[in-house]
Design a protein around this motif. Sequence first.
Motif, PDB file in Angstrom:
ATOM      1  N   MET A   5       0.820  -1.204   0.000  1.00 57.00           N
ATOM      2  CA  MET A   5       0.000   0.000   0.000  1.00 57.00           C
ATOM      3  C   MET A   5       0.853   1.252   0.000  1.00 57.00           C
ATOM      4  O   MET A   5       1.993   1.244   0.477  1.00 57.00           O
ATOM      5  N   ASP A  43      -0.180   5.332   0.968  1.00 57.07           N
ATOM      6  CA  ASP A  43      -1.241   6.221   1.470  1.00 57.07           C
ATOM      7  C   ASP A  43      -2.548   5.462   1.712  1.00 57.07           C
ATOM      8  O   ASP A  43      -3.620   5.926   1.350  1.00 57.07           O
ATOM      9  N   ASN A  44      -2.462   4.279   2.278  1.00 57.12           N
ATOM     10  CA  ASN A  44      -3.618   3.415   2.567  1.00 57.12           C
ATOM     11  C   ASN A  44      -4.386   2.985   1.324  1.00 57.12           C
ATOM     12  O   ASN A  44      -5.561   2.648   1.403  1.00 57.12           O
ATOM     13  N   LYS A  45      -3.758   3.009   0.170  1.00 56.21           N
ATOM     14  CA  LYS A  45      -4.363   2.536  -1.079  1.00 56.21           C
ATOM     15  C   LYS A  45      -3.535   1.349  -1.566  1.00 56.21           C
ATOM     16  O   LYS A  45      -2.305   1.413  -1.612  1.00 56.21           O
ATOM     17  N   LYS A  57      -1.752  -2.826  -9.884  1.00 54.87           N
ATOM     18  CA  LYS A  57      -2.689  -1.868 -10.484  1.00 54.87           C
ATOM     19  C   LYS A  57      -1.890  -0.900 -11.349  1.00 54.87           C
ATOM     20  O   LYS A  57      -1.010  -0.195 -10.862  1.00 54.87           O
ATOM     21  N   VAL A  74      -0.859   4.468  -8.404  1.00 61.20           N
ATOM     22  CA  VAL A  74      -1.915   4.499  -7.392  1.00 61.20           C
ATOM     23  C   VAL A  74      -1.789   5.757  -6.527  1.00 61.20           C
ATOM     24  O   VAL A  74      -2.795   6.370  -6.172  1.00 61.20           O
ATOM     25  N   LYS A  93      -8.764  10.732  -4.933  1.00 59.95           N
ATOM     26  CA  LYS A  93      -9.581   9.910  -4.035  1.00 59.95           C
ATOM     27  C   LYS A  93     -10.943   9.590  -4.608  1.00 59.95           C
ATOM     28  O   LYS A  93     -11.520   8.574  -4.304  1.00 59.95           O
ATOM     29  N   ARG A 125     -11.669   6.106  -6.253  1.00 56.98           N
ATOM     30  CA  ARG A 125     -11.603   4.886  -5.464  1.00 56.98           C
ATOM     31  C   ARG A 125     -12.850   4.712  -4.614  1.00 56.98           C
ATOM     32  O   ARG A 125     -12.786   4.470  -3.443  1.00 56.98           O
ATOM     33  N   LYS A 127     -16.249   2.868  -3.235  1.00 58.98           N
ATOM     34  CA  LYS A 127     -16.773   1.518  -3.073  1.00 58.98           C
ATOM     35  C   LYS A 127     -18.121   1.458  -3.777  1.00 58.98           C
ATOM     36  O   LYS A 127     -18.888   2.413  -3.722  1.00 58.98           O
TER      37      LYS A 127
END
Length: 138
Positions: free
Chosen positions: A30, A32-34, A48, A99, A104, A107, A109
């Motif tokens: 990951m 930055d938490n992605k 990715k 990524v 933001k 991404r 959900k």
Amino acid sequence: MNLRQQLAADLATRIAGASAGIDRGHGCLMVDNKIFAFTRPDESAALKLPEARIAELIAADSEMQLLVMGQRTMREWVVIPNIAAPGNHKLLLEAKAYVASLPKEERRKPAKKSSKKATKKTTAKTPKKTAKKNTKTR
């Protein structure tokens, strides 16, 4: 820690600014938490990358392929065999940079199926308003 998670942890130590994590049993990398990569049971990893770059990679190397999850082919994920090989380090860095550059908003959900049904029910069964006539006589 299983082998996939250990592989992700080892790869994260080689990539500046990357961290290792666990998502659905897979070891993942990951920024930055992605998630930009995750390991698979056969020592490969899914990365990715932009669709155009994936097309180039698949054309150049017949062992690379698009990631298939269930019946869906993921257009921005490519499976790289033997991810720990030194030649694949550049691809990991490329995936991390890609990524990290995504805004933001891209991404999100997907909405849950139950919320879609609830929306349909409320919009489909809206009662019609009818005007009431004043029936009083004097």
